[in-house]
Design an enzyme around this catalytic site. Structure first.
Site, PDB file in Angstrom:
ATOM      1  N   PHE A   8     -45.392  21.945  94.728  1.00  8.07           N
ATOM      2  CA  PHE A   8     -44.789  21.325  95.927  1.00  8.07           C
ATOM      3  C   PHE A   8     -44.155  22.371  96.858  1.00  8.07           C
ATOM      4  CE2 PHE A   8     -40.497  19.267  97.081  1.00  8.07           C
ATOM      5  CZ  PHE A   8     -40.911  18.909  98.354  1.00  8.07           C
ATOM      6  N   ILE A  53     -48.219  32.857  84.404  1.00  2.00           N
ATOM      7  CA  ILE A  53     -47.252  33.953  84.566  1.00  2.00           C
ATOM      8  C   ILE A  53     -46.922  34.611  83.231  1.00  2.00           C
ATOM      9  CG2 ILE A  53     -46.163  33.138  86.704  1.00  2.00           C
ATOM     10  CD1 ILE A  53     -43.836  32.079  84.881  1.00  2.00           C
ATOM     11  N   SER A  91     -40.784  21.692  86.324  1.00  2.00           N
ATOM     12  CA  SER A  91     -39.697  21.363  87.256  1.00  2.00           C
ATOM     13  C   SER A  91     -39.114  19.955  87.120  1.00  2.00           C
ATOM     14  CB  SER A  91     -40.198  21.546  88.694  1.00  2.00           C
ATOM     15  OG  SER A  91     -41.150  20.540  89.001  1.00  2.00           O
ATOM     16  N   THR A 130     -32.358  26.618  91.087  1.00  2.00           N
ATOM     17  CA  THR A 130     -31.902  25.271  91.409  1.00  2.00           C
ATOM     18  C   THR A 130     -30.382  25.142  91.324  1.00  2.00           C
ATOM     19  OG1 THR A 130     -31.965  22.996  90.573  1.00  2.00           O
ATOM     20  CG2 THR A 130     -32.335  24.709  88.966  1.00  2.00           C
ATOM     21  N   ASP A 131     -29.855  24.147  92.019  1.00  2.00           N
ATOM     22  CA  ASP A 131     -28.410  23.867  91.915  1.00  2.00           C
ATOM     23  C   ASP A 131     -28.044  23.247  90.568  1.00  2.00           C
ATOM     24  OD1 ASP A 131     -29.543  21.347  92.284  1.00  2.00           O
ATOM     25  OD2 ASP A 131     -28.293  20.793  94.005  1.00  2.00           O
ATOM     26  N   GLU A 132     -29.063  22.756  89.820  1.00  2.00           N
ATOM     27  CA  GLU A 132     -28.755  22.053  88.567  1.00  2.00           C
ATOM     28  C   GLU A 132     -28.135  22.968  87.521  1.00  2.00           C
ATOM     29  OE1 GLU A 132     -31.546  19.297  87.044  1.00  2.00           O
ATOM     30  OE2 GLU A 132     -32.176  18.629  89.019  1.00  2.00           O
ATOM     31  N   TYR A 185     -34.314  21.111  81.257  1.00  2.00           N
ATOM     32  CA  TYR A 185     -34.824  21.783  82.464  1.00  2.00           C
ATOM     33  C   TYR A 185     -33.780  22.737  83.031  1.00  2.00           C
ATOM     34  CZ  TYR A 185     -35.559  22.484  87.459  1.00  2.00           C
ATOM     35  OH  TYR A 185     -35.654  23.056  88.707  1.00  2.00           O
ATOM     36  N   SER A 186     -32.570  22.225  83.274  1.00  2.00           N
ATOM     37  CA  SER A 186     -31.583  23.082  83.946  1.00  2.00           C
ATOM     38  C   SER A 186     -31.151  24.230  83.028  1.00  2.00           C
ATOM     39  CB  SER A 186     -30.383  22.275  84.448  1.00  2.00           C
ATOM     40  OG  SER A 186     -29.780  21.536  83.424  1.00  2.00           O
ATOM     41  N   LYS A 202     -33.782  26.852  83.412  1.00  2.00           N
ATOM     42  CA  LYS A 202     -33.646  27.565  84.697  1.00  2.00           C
ATOM     43  C   LYS A 202     -32.420  28.479  84.645  1.00  2.00           C
ATOM     44  CE  LYS A 202     -35.743  27.275  88.006  1.00  2.00           C
ATOM     45  NZ  LYS A 202     -36.978  27.971  88.488  1.00  2.00           N
ATOM     46  N   TYR A 235     -32.519   4.485  88.199  1.00  2.00           N
ATOM     47  CA  TYR A 235     -31.866   4.753  86.919  1.00  2.00           C
ATOM     48  C   TYR A 235     -30.379   4.363  86.991  1.00  2.00           C
ATOM     49  CZ  TYR A 235     -35.803   8.063  86.053  1.00  2.00           C
ATOM     50  OH  TYR A 235     -37.024   8.672  85.890  1.00  2.00           O
TER      51      TYR A 235
HETATM   52  P1  NAD Z   1     -43.725  21.872  91.001  1.00  2.00           P
HETATM   53  O1  NAD Z   1     -43.631  21.306  89.622  1.00  2.00           O
HETATM   54  O2  NAD Z   1     -44.201  20.994  92.104  1.00  2.00           O
HETATM   55  O3  NAD Z   1     -44.692  23.147  90.985  1.00  2.00           O
HETATM   56  C1  NAD Z   1     -44.644  24.110  89.986  1.00  2.00           C
HETATM   57  C2  NAD Z   1     -45.909  24.964  90.116  1.00  2.00           C
HETATM   58  O4  NAD Z   1     -45.859  25.988  89.118  1.00  2.00           O
HETATM   59  C3  NAD Z   1     -47.210  24.192  89.903  1.00  2.00           C
HETATM   60  O5  NAD Z   1     -48.158  24.546  90.861  1.00  2.00           O
HETATM   61  C4  NAD Z   1     -47.647  24.629  88.509  1.00  2.00           C
HETATM   62  O6  NAD Z   1     -49.057  24.587  88.332  1.00  2.00           O
HETATM   63  C5  NAD Z   1     -47.126  26.060  88.470  1.00  2.00           C
HETATM   64  N1  NAD Z   1     -46.918  26.548  87.106  1.00  2.00           N
HETATM   65  C6  NAD Z   1     -46.275  25.903  86.088  1.00  2.00           C
HETATM   66  N2  NAD Z   1     -46.292  26.670  84.975  1.00  2.00           N
HETATM   67  C7  NAD Z   1     -46.926  27.835  85.313  1.00  2.00           C
HETATM   68  C8  NAD Z   1     -47.231  29.017  84.601  1.00  2.00           C
HETATM   69  N3  NAD Z   1     -46.902  29.160  83.317  1.00  2.00           N
HETATM   70  N4  NAD Z   1     -47.868  30.000  85.252  1.00  2.00           N
HETATM   71  C9  NAD Z   1     -48.222  29.861  86.558  1.00  2.00           C
HETATM   72  N5  NAD Z   1     -47.967  28.739  87.280  1.00  2.00           N
HETATM   73  C10 NAD Z   1     -47.327  27.750  86.653  1.00  2.00           C
HETATM   74  O7  NAD Z   1     -42.310  22.478  91.291  1.00  2.00           O
HETATM   75  P2  NAD Z   1     -41.513  22.570  92.683  1.00  2.00           P
HETATM   76  O8  NAD Z   1     -40.750  21.329  92.887  1.00  2.00           O
HETATM   77  O9  NAD Z   1     -42.429  23.053  93.730  1.00  2.00           O
HETATM   78  O10 NAD Z   1     -40.455  23.712  92.300  1.00  2.00           O
HETATM   79  C11 NAD Z   1     -40.778  25.085  92.513  1.00  2.00           C
HETATM   80  C12 NAD Z   1     -39.598  25.935  92.074  1.00  2.00           C
HETATM   81  O11 NAD Z   1     -38.447  25.572  92.824  1.00  2.00           O
HETATM   82  C13 NAD Z   1     -39.214  25.753  90.603  1.00  2.00           C
HETATM   83  O12 NAD Z   1     -38.857  27.000  90.085  1.00  2.00           O
HETATM   84  C14 NAD Z   1     -38.027  24.808  90.649  1.00  2.00           C
HETATM   85  O13 NAD Z   1     -37.168  25.030  89.555  1.00  2.00           O
HETATM   86  C15 NAD Z   1     -37.378  25.223  91.950  1.00  2.00           C
HETATM   87  N6  NAD Z   1     -36.606  24.192  92.651  1.00  2.00           N
HETATM   88  C16 NAD Z   1     -37.138  22.952  92.889  1.00  2.00           C
HETATM   89  C17 NAD Z   1     -36.402  22.020  93.618  1.00  2.00           C
HETATM   90  C18 NAD Z   1     -36.956  20.650  93.945  1.00  2.00           C
HETATM   91  O14 NAD Z   1     -36.224  19.812  94.475  1.00  2.00           O
HETATM   92  N7  NAD Z   1     -38.215  20.368  93.680  1.00  2.00           N
HETATM   93  C19 NAD Z   1     -35.126  22.338  94.076  1.00  2.00           C
HETATM   94  C20 NAD Z   1     -34.602  23.603  93.790  1.00  2.00           C
HETATM   95  C21 NAD Z   1     -35.363  24.531  93.098  1.00  2.00           C
HETATM   96  O1  DAU Z   2     -31.356  19.587  92.349  1.00  2.00           O
HETATM   97  C1  DAU Z   2     -32.568  20.285  92.386  1.00  2.00           C
HETATM   98  C2  DAU Z   2     -33.539  19.644  91.437  1.00  2.00           C
HETATM   99  O2  DAU Z   2     -33.968  18.432  92.043  1.00  2.00           O
HETATM  100  C3  DAU Z   2     -34.734  20.524  91.103  1.00  2.00           C
HETATM  101  O3  DAU Z   2     -34.297  21.670  90.429  1.00  2.00           O
HETATM  102  C4  DAU Z   2     -35.747  19.774  90.239  1.00  2.00           C
HETATM  103  O4  DAU Z   2     -36.893  20.571  90.034  1.00  2.00           O
HETATM  104  C5  DAU Z   2     -36.137  18.514  90.980  1.00  2.00           C
HETATM  105  O5  DAU Z   2     -37.038  17.755  90.182  1.00  2.00           O
HETATM  106  C6  DAU Z   2     -34.915  17.679  91.320  1.00  2.00           C
HETATM  107  O6  DAU Z   2     -34.302  17.149  90.123  1.00  2.00           O
HETATM  108  P1  DAU Z   2     -33.724  15.645  90.073  1.00  2.00           P
HETATM  109  O7  DAU Z   2     -33.677  15.206  88.673  1.00  2.00           O
HETATM  110  O8  DAU Z   2     -32.502  15.524  90.893  1.00  2.00           O
HETATM  111  O9  DAU Z   2     -34.923  14.914  90.895  1.00  2.00           O
HETATM  112  P2  DAU Z   2     -35.685  13.520  90.669  1.00  2.00           P
HETATM  113  O10 DAU Z   2     -36.497  13.268  91.895  1.00  2.00           O
HETATM  114  O11 DAU Z   2     -36.372  13.456  89.351  1.00  2.00           O
HETATM  115  O12 DAU Z   2     -34.493  12.487  90.651  1.00  2.00           O
HETATM  116  C7  DAU Z   2     -33.604  12.372  91.748  1.00  2.00           C
HETATM  117  C8  DAU Z   2     -32.549  11.344  91.364  1.00  2.00           C
HETATM  118  O13 DAU Z   2     -33.180  10.046  91.299  1.00  2.00           O
HETATM  119  C9  DAU Z   2     -31.929  11.561  90.009  1.00  2.00           C
HETATM  120  O14 DAU Z   2     -30.562  11.197  90.045  1.00  2.00           O
HETATM  121  C10 DAU Z   2     -32.719  10.635  89.078  1.00  2.00           C
HETATM  122  C11 DAU Z   2     -33.051   9.480  89.993  1.00  2.00           C
HETATM  123  N1  DAU Z   2     -34.332   8.769  89.704  1.00  2.00           N
HETATM  124  C12 DAU Z   2     -35.453   9.529  89.548  1.00  2.00           C
HETATM  125  C13 DAU Z   2     -36.660   8.918  89.290  1.00  2.00           C
HETATM  126  C14 DAU Z   2     -37.917   9.734  89.099  1.00  2.00           C
HETATM  127  C15 DAU Z   2     -34.362   7.392  89.639  1.00  2.00           C
HETATM  128  O15 DAU Z   2     -33.324   6.718  89.817  1.00  2.00           O
HETATM  129  N2  DAU Z   2     -35.565   6.791  89.395  1.00  2.00           N
HETATM  130  C16 DAU Z   2     -36.704   7.497  89.191  1.00  2.00           C
HETATM  131  O16 DAU Z   2     -37.783   6.871  88.915  1.00  2.00           O
END
Ligand code: NAD
Ligand code: DAU
Length: 354
Positions: free
Chosen positions: A11, A60, A85, A134-136, A160-161, A164, A217
């Site tokens: 993403f 990686i 993630s 991440t902030d987590e 997860y957190s 990270k 949730y």
């Molecule tokens: P995502 O799950 O959408 O994408 C992760 C990508 O990493 C995928 O393309 C996957 O194929 C690849 N990948 C997984 N394992 C791998 C490996 N062993 N080798 C090579 N590639 C691999 O995740 P995202 O939401 O795009 O998050 C990207 C980064 O940002 C992560 O490090 C996550 O912790 C961090 N982050 C995400 C959020 C969020 O809200 N989504 C917020 C803050 C930080």
């Molecule tokens: O804060 C940054 C993080 O945000 C990233 O590091 C993670 O990679 C990313 O997945 C995200 O984590 P969250 O757990 O906050 O995101 P998620 O979208 O899974 O959930 C957001 C909030 O919504 C959380 O409080 C859980 C809740 N939730 C989630 C799902 C999937 C629901 O209530 N119902 C749901 O079905």
């Protein structure tokens, strides 16, 4: 000069690569991605035959592969997104999180250290290892706590957190001990185009359009601090360009919202943009069993990156969420493509017994 981007088919990584290469004068990018369930070649399809982009399917954690890529492409920076993630998946199966987020980051750091150690002069001085986190890692805030600053202690609560947080510590140590020129960014919740529909906002959009329940949730009053993905990408670019070595920068949108309000906002936009003859989308809201160990509140204090680097988000939540809903309405094909058999298995595992 080239950038090596790990996880660039996911993403945030794909948004980053697309935004980076949208600048005609930008350096070339090599994307290394293992194409797990969350990685998708189609996310980068619009690059077509752009000669500035090379895609490498690989892990990686494969040291020989990473060494070869560094030797061949001589990158001036590694931007490290690759990770498992999703918090809920980490609860069901933490092993993959340790493997990629901890061991994979370790392998990448070691490869980067060997590569950087052999660089000379300007190339050595210019090299950066940018770790995307991440902030987590800071844990959960109480209602009256100030937002997370870079100085907050680490108190990760989910597998997860914790994974990270471990990777952040490795990155910090590789700077402190070996002098590797690292930068770390800790960002809040992202939303926007190409977001895999296992996460709250895209899940709610695709479920609503399919007439399926919108799972909330617990009491739905958990708070996240939402940032449009392209603003996260511009924050990473700012830190990569001007961040101080060894420093961490929090990135966030000053946009705390409760989950239930997020879901109602999405429903309201769908009512406007794609009305359902069966009634308002809010009728689909369904409260389900809470996530184990669910963090109550995250919020980011983004003053450091604002003050030092002049970064500001371009989108408000109102403008960003409208663009996001419109993107999903315009990209039904992308949605159906990612809803493969494996996706359906996850949805069954996660929601059937809640
Ligand atoms: P995502 O799950 O959408 O994408 C992760 C990508 O990493 C995928 O393309 C996957 O194929 C690849 N990948 C997984 N394992 C791998 C490996 N062993 N080798 C090579 N590639 C691999 O995740 P995202 O939401 O795009 O998050 C990207 C980064 O940002 C992560 O490090 C996550 O912790 C961090 N982050 C995400 C959020 C969020 O809200 N989504 C917020 C803050 C930080
Ligand atoms: O804060 C940054 C993080 O945000 C990233 O590091 C993670 O990679 C990313 O997945 C995200 O984590 P969250 O757990 O906050 O995101 P998620 O979208 O899974 O959930 C957001 C909030 O919504 C959380 O409080 C859980 C809740 N939730 C989630 C799902 C999937 C629901 O209530 N119902 C749901 O079905």
């Amino acid at each position: 000069m080239t950038l090596l981007v790990t996880g660039g088919a996911g993403f945030i990584g794909s948004n980053f690569v697309l935004d980076w290469l949208a600048d005609p004068s930008a350096e070339p990018v090599v994307t290394l991605d293992a194409l797990t369930y969350a990685g998708n070649r189609a996310n980068l399809a619009s690059l077509g035959g752009d000669a500035r982009h090379t895609f490498v399917h690989g892990d990686i954690g494969d040291r020989a592969l990473v060494d070869r890529l560094l030797a061949e492409h001589r990158p001036r920076a590694i931007v490290h997104f690759a990770a498992e993630s999703h918090v809920d998946r980490s609860i069901h199966g933490p092993g993959a999180f340790i493997k990629t987020n901890v061991e994979g980051t370790f392998t990448l750091l070691e490869a980067a250290r060997a590569y950087w150690g052999a660089l000379q002069g300007e190339a050595k001085a210019a090299f950066r290892f940018h770790h995307v986190s991440t902030d987590e890692v800071y844990g959960s805030l109480k209602a009256d706590d100030p937002p997370f600053a870079e100085t907050n202690p680490y108190e990760p609560n989910s597998p997860y957190s914790a994974s990270k947080a471990a990777s952040d510590h490795l990155v910090r140590a590789w700077h402190h001990t070996y002098g590797l020129p690292v930068l770390t960014t800790n960002c809040s919740n992202n939303y926007g185009p190409l977001h895999f529909p296992e996460k709250l906002i895209p899940l709610v959009i695709v479920n609503a359009l399919a007439g399926k329940p919108l799972p909330i949730y617990g009491d739905g009053r958990q708070i996240r601090d939402w940032l449009y993905v392209k603003d996260h990408c511009s924050g990473i670019r700012a830190v990569l360009a001007g961040g101080r070595l060894g420093e961490t920068y929090n990135i966030g949108g000053w946009n705390e919202m409760a989950n239930i309000d997020i879901v109602k906002t999405v429903c309201g936009l769908l009512d406007e943009l794609k009305p359902d003859p069966a009634g308002k989308y809010e009728r689909l809201i369904t409260y389900v069993t809470d996530r184990p160990g669910h963090d109550r509140r995250y919020a980011i204090d983004a003053r450091k990156i604002e003050r030092e680097l002049g970064w500001r988000p371009a989108e408000t939540f109102a403008t960003g969420i409208r663009k996001t809903v419109a993107w999903y309405l315009a990209n039904a094909e992308w949605v159906s493509q990612v809803q493969s058999g494996a996706y359906r298995d996850w949805i069954d595992t996660q929601y059937m017994s809640r």
